[in-house]
Design a protein around this motif. Sequence first.
Motif, PDB file in Angstrom:
ATOM      1  N   ALA A   8      -1.381   5.804   3.830  1.00  0.00           N
ATOM      2  CA  ALA A   8      -2.195   6.891   3.298  1.00  0.00           C
ATOM      3  C   ALA A   8      -3.622   6.474   2.958  1.00  0.00           C
ATOM      4  O   ALA A   8      -4.570   7.191   3.249  1.00  0.00           O
ATOM      5  CB  ALA A   8      -1.539   7.465   2.045  1.00  0.00           C
ATOM      6  N   THR A   9      -3.765   5.297   2.312  1.00  0.00           N
ATOM      7  CA  THR A   9      -5.131   4.872   1.997  1.00  0.00           C
ATOM      8  C   THR A   9      -5.797   4.528   3.320  1.00  0.00           C
ATOM      9  O   THR A   9      -5.220   3.863   4.142  1.00  0.00           O
ATOM     10  CB  THR A   9      -5.131   3.583   1.152  1.00  0.00           C
ATOM     11  N   THR A  30       5.015  15.991  -6.213  1.00  0.00           N
ATOM     12  CA  THR A  30       5.004  14.648  -6.806  1.00  0.00           C
ATOM     13  C   THR A  30       5.618  14.670  -8.195  1.00  0.00           C
ATOM     14  O   THR A  30       6.432  13.812  -8.531  1.00  0.00           O
ATOM     15  CB  THR A  30       3.565  14.122  -6.913  1.00  0.00           C
ATOM     16  N   ARG A  32       8.850  12.470  -9.462  1.00  0.00           N
ATOM     17  CA  ARG A  32       8.724  11.455 -10.508  1.00  0.00           C
ATOM     18  C   ARG A  32       9.564  11.800 -11.724  1.00  0.00           C
ATOM     19  O   ARG A  32      10.118  10.916 -12.381  1.00  0.00           O
ATOM     20  CB  ARG A  32       7.259  11.298 -10.933  1.00  0.00           C
ATOM     21  N   MET A  47       0.671   3.068  -3.056  1.00  0.00           N
ATOM     22  CA  MET A  47      -0.631   3.413  -3.604  1.00  0.00           C
ATOM     23  C   MET A  47      -1.281   4.501  -2.798  1.00  0.00           C
ATOM     24  O   MET A  47      -2.383   4.337  -2.335  1.00  0.00           O
ATOM     25  CB  MET A  47      -1.561   2.188  -3.532  1.00  0.00           C
ATOM     26  N   ASP A  48      -0.601   5.611  -2.589  1.00  0.00           N
ATOM     27  CA  ASP A  48      -1.305   6.625  -1.811  1.00  0.00           C
ATOM     28  C   ASP A  48      -1.924   7.678  -2.729  1.00  0.00           C
ATOM     29  O   ASP A  48      -1.951   7.515  -3.924  1.00  0.00           O
ATOM     30  CB  ASP A  48      -0.374   7.250  -0.761  1.00  0.00           C
ATOM     31  N   ASP A  49      -2.424   8.734  -2.133  1.00  0.00           N
ATOM     32  CA  ASP A  49      -3.149   9.731  -2.916  1.00  0.00           C
ATOM     33  C   ASP A  49      -2.264  10.424  -3.925  1.00  0.00           C
ATOM     34  O   ASP A  49      -2.737  11.017  -4.865  1.00  0.00           O
ATOM     35  CB  ASP A  49      -3.708  10.815  -1.992  1.00  0.00           C
ATOM     36  N   TYR A  50      -0.996  10.438  -3.646  1.00  0.00           N
ATOM     37  CA  TYR A  50      -0.111  11.272  -4.461  1.00  0.00           C
ATOM     38  C   TYR A  50       0.325  10.578  -5.724  1.00  0.00           C
ATOM     39  O   TYR A  50       0.658  11.201  -6.712  1.00  0.00           O
ATOM     40  CB  TYR A  50       1.115  11.675  -3.636  1.00  0.00           C
ATOM     41  N   THR A  51       0.352   9.270  -5.646  1.00  0.00           N
ATOM     42  CA  THR A  51       0.875   8.590  -6.809  1.00  0.00           C
ATOM     43  C   THR A  51       0.515   7.116  -6.734  1.00  0.00           C
ATOM     44  O   THR A  51       0.151   6.625  -5.685  1.00  0.00           O
ATOM     45  CB  THR A  51       2.405   8.734  -6.865  1.00  0.00           C
ATOM     46  N   GLN A  52       0.613   6.433  -7.855  1.00  0.00           N
ATOM     47  CA  GLN A  52       0.403   4.991  -7.823  1.00  0.00           C
ATOM     48  C   GLN A  52       1.552   4.340  -8.563  1.00  0.00           C
ATOM     49  O   GLN A  52       1.607   4.390  -9.789  1.00  0.00           O
ATOM     50  CB  GLN A  52      -0.925   4.641  -8.488  1.00  0.00           C
ATOM     51  N   GLU A  53       2.457   3.765  -7.811  1.00  0.00           N
ATOM     52  CA  GLU A  53       3.632   3.192  -8.459  1.00  0.00           C
ATOM     53  C   GLU A  53       3.360   1.746  -8.846  1.00  0.00           C
ATOM     54  O   GLU A  53       3.771   0.809  -8.168  1.00  0.00           O
ATOM     55  CB  GLU A  53       4.836   3.281  -7.521  1.00  0.00           C
ATOM     56  N   TYR A  54       2.640   1.611  -9.948  1.00  0.00           N
ATOM     57  CA  TYR A  54       2.217   0.286 -10.373  1.00  0.00           C
ATOM     58  C   TYR A  54       3.373  -0.676 -10.598  1.00  0.00           C
ATOM     59  O   TYR A  54       3.258  -1.861 -10.314  1.00  0.00           O
ATOM     60  CB  TYR A  54       1.377   0.380 -11.641  1.00  0.00           C
ATOM     61  N   TRP A 112       0.016  20.156  -4.213  1.00  0.00           N
ATOM     62  CA  TRP A 112       0.772  19.004  -3.763  1.00  0.00           C
ATOM     63  C   TRP A 112       1.312  18.201  -4.937  1.00  0.00           C
ATOM     64  O   TRP A 112       2.323  17.530  -4.827  1.00  0.00           O
ATOM     65  CB  TRP A 112      -0.082  18.096  -2.859  1.00  0.00           C
ATOM     66  N   ARG A 158       0.811  -1.211   0.000  1.00  0.00           N
ATOM     67  CA  ARG A 158       0.000   0.000   0.000  1.00  0.00           C
ATOM     68  C   ARG A 158       0.847   1.264   0.000  1.00  0.00           C
ATOM     69  O   ARG A 158       0.375   2.332  -0.338  1.00  0.00           O
ATOM     70  CB  ARG A 158      -0.905   0.019   1.224  1.00  0.00           C
ATOM     71  N   HIS A 198      -3.866   7.617 -12.560  1.00  0.00           N
ATOM     72  CA  HIS A 198      -3.659   8.692 -11.599  1.00  0.00           C
ATOM     73  C   HIS A 198      -3.355   9.985 -12.343  1.00  0.00           C
ATOM     74  O   HIS A 198      -2.729   9.977 -13.397  1.00  0.00           O
ATOM     75  CB  HIS A 198      -2.492   8.310 -10.699  1.00  0.00           C
ATOM     76  N   TYR A 199      -3.752  11.115 -11.751  1.00  0.00           N
ATOM     77  CA  TYR A 199      -3.621  12.386 -12.488  1.00  0.00           C
ATOM     78  C   TYR A 199      -2.180  12.764 -12.792  1.00  0.00           C
ATOM     79  O   TYR A 199      -1.891  13.313 -13.844  1.00  0.00           O
ATOM     80  CB  TYR A 199      -4.354  13.525 -11.776  1.00  0.00           C
ATOM     81  N   THR A 200      -1.247  12.464 -11.877  1.00  0.00           N
ATOM     82  CA  THR A 200       0.139  12.797 -12.203  1.00  0.00           C
ATOM     83  C   THR A 200       0.614  11.913 -13.349  1.00  0.00           C
ATOM     84  O   THR A 200       1.374  12.357 -14.210  1.00  0.00           O
ATOM     85  CB  THR A 200       1.106  12.612 -11.014  1.00  0.00           C
TER      86      THR A 200
END
Lengths: 273, 440, 292
Positions: free
Chosen positions: B88-89, B286, B290, A230-237, B282, A227, B264-266
């Motif tokens: 975070a989730t 990010t 990245r 997979m937070d709000d900032y990014t999803q490192e698939y 924020w 997890r 995801h938006y980014t």
Amino acid sequence: MRTVRKKVTIYTGLIVLSMFFMVPFLWMLSSSLKLDKDVLTVPICWIPEIPQWQNYVHIWKRIPLLQYTVNTAKITICTTIIQLFTSSFAAYAFAKLEFKYRDRLFLAYIGTIAVPWQVYMVPQFIMLRSLNLNDTHLAIILLHAFTAFGVFLMRQFYMSIPDELCEAARIDGMSEYKIYAKIMLPLSKPALSTLAIFTFVNTWNDFLGPYIYLTTKMKKTIQIGLRVFMDDYTQEYGMIMAASVLSLIPVMIIFLSLQKYFVEGIASTGVKG
Amino acid sequence: MRNQKRTLSLLLIMAIVMQMLAGCAAGKNETQAAGTENAEKVIVADGGKTELKWAVWSADTQPYWEPIAKEYMSRNPNVSIEIIDLGATDYSTALATQLAGNKAPFDVVAIKDSASYISLITKGVLMQLDDSKINKDSYGETLDVLTWQDQYYTLPLRSDFYVMFYNKDVFDKAGVAYPTNDMTFEEYDAMVKSLTDTTFGTETYGTHYHTWNFCIQGMAAAGEDRNTLEGDYEYMKPYYDMVLEQQREKVCMDYSTLKTSGLHYTGAFGQGNIGTMLMGTWAIGTLITRINEGQYPDLQEWAVASYPHKEGTESGSTLGNFVGMSVVKASEHVEIAEDFVRFAGGEEGAKIVASKGYMPGAMSDDTLEVVFSVPGFPADEQSKEAILNVKKIYLETPIGENCVEVDQILTTGHDYIMTGVMTSDEGISYMNEEFTKLKK
Amino acid sequence: MLSRKRKKSLVAYSFIAPNFIGFSIFTLGPVIYAFILAFHSWNGNNPIEFVGLENFVIMGSDSRFWAALKNTIVYTVSVVPVTMMLALGLALLLNAKVMGKEIFRTIVFFPYVASLVACAAVWNIIFSPGAGLVNIILNALGVENLPRWAADKQWAMFTVVAFSIWKDVGYYMIIYLAGLQGISGELYEAASLDGAGGIQKFRYITWPQLRPTTFFIVIMLTINGFKIYDRVMLITEGGPGTETLVLVYHIYDKAFKSSQFGYASAMAIVLFALVLIVTLVQFKGEKKYANS
């Protein structure tokens, strides 16, 4: 001729079916080798242009994956062993012994399966915390080892074993404990293997339990570790999928090795027809 | 017979034990509530270290938590701070569960969203902060929207707001002038349409909206100076109509596809084929991280501009959210905890947050200069102006009664409208109806 | 001197004890407590207040509750028979003399074991309304008005149901396989000697012998159907709107987002009562078959 055609149809059907079922694994594998931005492109691109093998190296450093794996293994193995023994023990009584309130107690067991865990999660948490068991692996083991599911599964299996076997043994003067150990247990290899697989898979993949109870970083499990990516900032698939692929390996090993026990059952024990 | 009694008594004992535990928890809360404002808690005064436990999320990826703790500890050698990462989730759920039963596994907690904030206040978990010790001037209007019944329960560590991200290369390719810091929604609409290329294989999207309901609804609220907790949602119609038309003409990605693919938006912006994106500051941090990792080779020149405003009003209104620092009432070290909260949520913490490229709560022009000097931060004059010019921030989820239930109505209505199950009129009627039912 | 029956009972209880004690403390206790909470109001921190039946009254006019109830029933009724029959079919197929059946079994079992997040992501990509594989194929076949699957009012539930079946069928197949292993080969030999064909063997030997297994599978499928939560969350998030909102999701919302533990417990009681009734009916059905 007819059998050949039949065989060909069956095998083609099986292969198509296999593709259908294998798709998530192929996608996971493919995604684990991609840059994050390429993972969710629609239409799916199965073979990445430049395979990112380093995901599999980085994952061990980004999160303490080794420690998480050890933790997860410890919890899963303990839970599975306790489940197997106490459930089959109790199930024998429910299936083959007569005692007062047998059916009502059994109904109570099944009743709890009907209650979603989210409902009693908080009272359970508060209780375990008052026993100072929060943030311990023991809490999670205790949560999972005694669910009613195991008793139910084993009881159904035992019901299909003919009563005559036990009766004959009783007439011979065997105690119930001996009957359990020498007759029922050896016969239940398929069911025990099944239960072992399920308990193993469910505990290994469990997220909510460890999430609520484990706050110290080094005690966490693989699913929680995932997890992080997979937070709000990014999803490192890329990372998530690499870790998912790695975490699948022990489960598949268990499954493949237990498959051997799905062998012909009672045929050889000579039930008098 | 004996066994039946035995089982029954076992059950009864358990029920009683449960009640006792709950009673203890309840009782403790009552005595605390009955007491006057925060009886003085004994501080470890024998030279031993006071240990503060601080609940946060994403300790690995959010680069400001640790430096703040370290800095405070170096200034206060008798305090040791332990950071506990709840992930975070579902952070708010985990936090609420850990704090249930009025236990204090933490002394200081980070607050992630309005609903969790209000919930913790009404449960009596958060301690009221002594407002005579707060330097209100450093916050501008940000602090006022965070009060509850005129009391302060949190200090903002971060205060993010929405800006217009734009990809210079996309603009150059289409031959369109870069956005200014004074664009009306109509001008914005025309601009993003002119950037769009629907050719299969080389699609370019003029803009990108994330699937959150407040991306559109908050836009309406900021544009029309409304509070989304107050019902009467007709004012949202022109905004929804604008976005729905953009969706139809492929100026932005389809909501349903976005929702199911989980893009995801980014990641979307990083693909390099999106002209603009209305998103919170924020995302700047990010994006910088990245890009440095080499994840977005197709994104080269980008900057930010002001959020669009309604025709006839001034630029400077935008959407935003906060990260708060609060004290747990049941903590055994409330005085030190409160001091730490004032540090982290005040100017000292702001400097550290800014040095990592994030928008601090205690915003002053000096602190913002620190933000601008972070490598990779869009520091051209226009971007700076866009950030310095923010006058009013409308919270994504405003603080008020029933914010959880209203948010649920708004999210459902948003989903119906954007998936096309309802038209914008039907969706707005639906939201109005549900809102009226709620308020009965 | 203990009577024989007494002695027998005690022995039986000793078998149950290890599991039952753990079960009572760690599962049954909290469950009972949660049920008691249904008649109270509690947010996790403030004092617990007794409110009698008030939670149930509120439930009556809670439109989300009724939508969730309906969706949960529709989901369960769809998932149970299809999964069961598919699992049985696959088990029969992969129990016979088929080459490489271990490999095929592993493959079918695979979605069950794989991470839920990965499976849901793949499913959503394949069923993506924009350029998902399914819609590409349908388009090529000339289908107009392509369904928007997870975002479609008509098709969202179907998408979720199909996902669940695909993910779980391996699990139930394994259970059927274990059950099939328990059937004595002698029975089949005797039937062959009597001249019975494949279908007759199935009808008169396999199916009846599998009854306890089938019973288990149907009950577990039903209970899991009523309890469904994370599958729905990952595929549709209860949407579009409330079209696939299920009971446990609503319960979870009320418990953890609105902190209304009492009300959430009250809804859990309703769910429990529903499952209990259905399970009892199935139990009675099994008893009837057992006696015939």
